[in-house]
Design a protein around this motif. Sequence first.
Motif, PDB file in Angstrom:
ATOM      1  N   ARG A  29       0.830  -1.217   0.000  1.00  0.00           N
ATOM      2  CA  ARG A  29       0.000   0.000   0.000  1.00  0.00           C
ATOM      3  C   ARG A  29       0.861   1.262   0.000  1.00  0.00           C
ATOM      4  O   ARG A  29       0.554   2.227  -0.696  1.00  0.00           O
ATOM      5  CB  ARG A  29      -0.902   0.034   1.236  1.00  0.00           C
ATOM      6  CG  ARG A  29      -2.172  -0.738   1.076  1.00  0.00           C
ATOM      7  CD  ARG A  29      -2.990  -0.661   2.369  1.00  0.00           C
ATOM      8  NE  ARG A  29      -3.928  -1.760   2.423  1.00  0.00           N
ATOM      9  CZ  ARG A  29      -5.131  -1.727   1.850  1.00  0.00           C
ATOM     10  NH1 ARG A  29      -5.525  -0.654   1.215  1.00  0.00           N
ATOM     11  NH2 ARG A  29      -5.929  -2.769   1.925  1.00  0.00           N
ATOM     12  N   ILE A  30       1.896   1.252   0.809  1.00  0.00           N
ATOM     13  CA  ILE A  30       2.786   2.420   0.832  1.00  0.00           C
ATOM     14  C   ILE A  30       3.443   2.571  -0.545  1.00  0.00           C
ATOM     15  O   ILE A  30       3.492   3.660  -1.109  1.00  0.00           O
ATOM     16  CB  ILE A  30       3.876   2.262   1.920  1.00  0.00           C
ATOM     17  CG1 ILE A  30       3.241   2.198   3.299  1.00  0.00           C
ATOM     18  CG2 ILE A  30       4.876   3.410   1.849  1.00  0.00           C
ATOM     19  CD1 ILE A  30       4.208   1.897   4.418  1.00  0.00           C
ATOM     20  N   SER A  33       1.258   4.106  -3.045  1.00  0.00           N
ATOM     21  CA  SER A  33       1.008   5.538  -2.939  1.00  0.00           C
ATOM     22  C   SER A  33       2.122   6.351  -3.613  1.00  0.00           C
ATOM     23  O   SER A  33       2.010   7.547  -3.785  1.00  0.00           O
ATOM     24  CB  SER A  33       0.804   5.956  -1.478  1.00  0.00           C
ATOM     25  OG  SER A  33       1.973   5.749  -0.733  1.00  0.00           O
ATOM     26  N   TYR A  34       3.203   5.648  -3.995  1.00  0.00           N
ATOM     27  CA  TYR A  34       4.255   6.298  -4.809  1.00  0.00           C
ATOM     28  C   TYR A  34       4.334   5.625  -6.168  1.00  0.00           C
ATOM     29  O   TYR A  34       5.407   5.501  -6.758  1.00  0.00           O
ATOM     30  CB  TYR A  34       5.614   6.198  -4.124  1.00  0.00           C
ATOM     31  CG  TYR A  34       5.674   6.833  -2.754  1.00  0.00           C
ATOM     32  CD1 TYR A  34       5.822   8.214  -2.623  1.00  0.00           C
ATOM     33  CD2 TYR A  34       5.577   6.076  -1.590  1.00  0.00           C
ATOM     34  CE1 TYR A  34       5.874   8.802  -1.374  1.00  0.00           C
ATOM     35  CE2 TYR A  34       5.624   6.660  -0.336  1.00  0.00           C
ATOM     36  CZ  TYR A  34       5.776   8.020  -0.233  1.00  0.00           C
ATOM     37  OH  TYR A  34       5.838   8.604   0.994  1.00  0.00           O
TER      38      TYR A  34
ATOM     39  N   ASP B  88       0.577   5.708  10.349  1.00  0.00           N
ATOM     40  CA  ASP B  88       1.489   5.691   9.218  1.00  0.00           C
ATOM     41  C   ASP B  88       1.326   6.980   8.423  1.00  0.00           C
ATOM     42  O   ASP B  88       0.319   7.181   7.745  1.00  0.00           O
ATOM     43  CB  ASP B  88       1.228   4.476   8.327  1.00  0.00           C
ATOM     44  CG  ASP B  88       2.307   4.330   7.267  1.00  0.00           C
ATOM     45  OD1 ASP B  88       3.061   5.304   7.056  1.00  0.00           O
ATOM     46  OD2 ASP B  88       2.404   3.255   6.667  1.00  0.00           O
ATOM     47  N   GLU B  90       2.715   7.860   5.870  1.00  0.00           N
ATOM     48  CA  GLU B  90       2.823   7.688   4.418  1.00  0.00           C
ATOM     49  C   GLU B  90       1.483   7.276   3.796  1.00  0.00           C
ATOM     50  O   GLU B  90       1.379   7.189   2.577  1.00  0.00           O
ATOM     51  CB  GLU B  90       3.896   6.660   4.077  1.00  0.00           C
ATOM     52  CG  GLU B  90       5.285   7.159   4.440  1.00  0.00           C
ATOM     53  CD  GLU B  90       6.393   6.288   3.888  1.00  0.00           C
ATOM     54  OE1 GLU B  90       7.016   6.676   2.923  1.00  0.00           O
ATOM     55  OE2 GLU B  90       6.606   5.203   4.450  1.00  0.00           O
ATOM     56  N   LEU B  91       0.511   6.982   4.653  1.00  0.00           N
ATOM     57  CA  LEU B  91      -0.814   6.613   4.157  1.00  0.00           C
ATOM     58  C   LEU B  91      -1.821   7.677   4.572  1.00  0.00           C
ATOM     59  O   LEU B  91      -1.588   8.424   5.503  1.00  0.00           O
ATOM     60  CB  LEU B  91      -1.247   5.252   4.719  1.00  0.00           C
ATOM     61  CG  LEU B  91      -0.410   4.044   4.321  1.00  0.00           C
ATOM     62  CD1 LEU B  91      -0.931   2.797   5.029  1.00  0.00           C
ATOM     63  CD2 LEU B  91      -0.415   3.833   2.819  1.00  0.00           C
ATOM     64  N   GLU B  95      -6.977   4.992   4.886  1.00  0.00           N
ATOM     65  CA  GLU B  95      -6.058   3.874   4.610  1.00  0.00           C
ATOM     66  C   GLU B  95      -5.390   3.376   5.892  1.00  0.00           C
ATOM     67  O   GLU B  95      -5.094   2.194   6.022  1.00  0.00           O
ATOM     68  CB  GLU B  95      -4.946   4.331   3.661  1.00  0.00           C
ATOM     69  CG  GLU B  95      -5.279   4.295   2.197  1.00  0.00           C
ATOM     70  CD  GLU B  95      -4.064   4.692   1.377  1.00  0.00           C
ATOM     71  OE1 GLU B  95      -3.638   3.904   0.536  1.00  0.00           O
ATOM     72  OE2 GLU B  95      -3.529   5.801   1.612  1.00  0.00           O
ATOM     73  N   THR B  99      -5.519  -0.524   6.697  1.00  0.00           N
ATOM     74  CA  THR B  99      -4.265  -1.267   6.833  1.00  0.00           C
ATOM     75  C   THR B  99      -4.184  -1.918   8.206  1.00  0.00           C
ATOM     76  O   THR B  99      -3.810  -3.075   8.341  1.00  0.00           O
ATOM     77  CB  THR B  99      -3.065  -0.312   6.681  1.00  0.00           C
ATOM     78  OG1 THR B  99      -3.267   0.447   5.503  1.00  0.00           O
ATOM     79  CG2 THR B  99      -1.777  -1.066   6.586  1.00  0.00           C
TER      80      THR B  99
END
Lengths: 275, 306
Positions: A29-30, A33-34, B88, B90-91, B95, B99
């Motif tokens: 998922r991370i 996102s990129y 997180d 980054e999310l 999300e 997650t």
Amino acid sequence: MSSVTDEAMRAGQAPRRFGALYVAEHHVRIWRSYLGVNVVSAIGTPLLYLLAFGIGLGVLVGAGTGPGGVDGVDYFVFVAPALIATAAVTIASDEFTYPVMMGFKWNPIYLGMHAAPISPRQVAGGIVLFVSLRAFATCLVYFLVVAAFGAIPLATGVLTVPIATLTALAFGAPLLAYSAAQREDKGQFAVVQRVLVLPLTLFSGTLFPLEQLPVVLQPLGWLSPLWHGSELGRVVAYGADRPAWLVLVHLLTLVVFALVGWLIAVRIVTRRLES
Amino acid sequence: MTIISATGLVKRYGEVAAVDGVSFEVAPGESFGLLGPNGAGKSTTMRMIGAVSTRTSGELRVLGLDPDQHGPEIRSRLGVVPQQDNLDTELRVRENLITYGRYFGLPRRLVASRADELLEFAQLADRASAKVDELSGGMKRRLTIARALINDPRMLLLDEPTTGLDPQARHILWDRLFRLKEQGTTLLLTTHYMDEAEQLCDRLVVVDHGRIMAEGTPASLIREYSTREVLEVRFGSEHNAVAAGRLAGIGDRLEVLPDRVLVYASDGEAALVEVTARGLQPLTSLVRRSSLEDVFLRLTGRSLIE
């Protein structure tokens, strides 16, 4: 009491079994996102390397070696398996350094996973699984691009992809152990990149045969997973002529690096999360 | 039937005992607090109950299970709000919930519908696709609580849930926690805020230096260790100690702090009358009800926030 306890025993079953997969899913998922950056770099990097080595450097090297090429093949063909293995090692060196420090400290997602039912071993396993997936997928793209330019045969060459992935783990698992043990960033990851990864990618018999190095430096190459991975890749890609025992040594070295690194990494991650 | 039962719980780091023989029990649906200053061993106790840190000795059962053997099972049924948010970054907001829900092995569809419900509950529905770093401190805290509820836990562990938040954000958070309590969720929280403990805890233990100093409901602790009212008088920092010498005998007990003198008495106004009758003229005076702060001061000789 028993109903609460039974409920917990049931709820724990899936995480106990699949915890590492959930950790990998989180990383995907991370990664997603990129997405744009990741895809462009996965396709663009091999193209750049091909341009530089295949066309630019290859012409020079071809002029120097004559029609026999390097290792009995065109320079282009000689470097292709090593480029794929190098791509895998680069991914490992990216993923097993700063992101590990982040997960423990700056963006401590590992602590969150561990507060959920995920064990430290599963945290480590999920990271390794994700990096393997990412290395595999990127190397597959690399391979297809290189194959499209005729530098590697499709049928046998595809085996360079799992070999490169194994190489990434042989290099990456010990690096994961190292990174998990770091509590502060005092510039050591930049040092790893410059003093370890960069020389490794240049002097592991990747761009030229290891035998070209001064004899005293050659043992350094023997310690490099990238040398073992590149050589193994050459054997499967274009049937490079290597004795059977050496092929076995290459394979065993990669497996031993990966396994020993993994065992140490699990210990360190466990100690750090359970302190 | 107990959700947590701890007997002689000890956690040592080398020579230092962070938790030094703690025993208590928590019943289902109860809201239980660990009250004490920083470094008292509250967080360490929480980490052992949360099955992320192993105990050095003593007995511990959480949901009837031993955390040493059944960490993942226990953690499957807990919701954890750590002292430091570990969302997180980054999310995005939604999300983060999804997650996290996956860590409990819950199906994606169930996790997605729960995420939407919890965003409503946390008053973050309009922030679902925001980046975590765009949220205020209070919002992050609420998102962390929403995340802790994604597995519909038996018990919620909250470590200093409102530390660092402004008063308004704290009140919103307390309101959300109070609703959970009303729904019957077992709450275990640590705090060094008296008002928080009084608002949220049915029962609590006062912890200092890794040990339990007292246990009871907020009201019973105040009854047992303090008087009904407290008279606070200030004579100026130079004169407090001297004036205190002349206050002896007023009320049940005196506590001399650097900036004021506390007179513990069942009737604060009457105590004040007596103070002035002795010819003392305090600069300011205040009569208030006893709080857990007074209990703590009585038990440890120190105030909670130093």
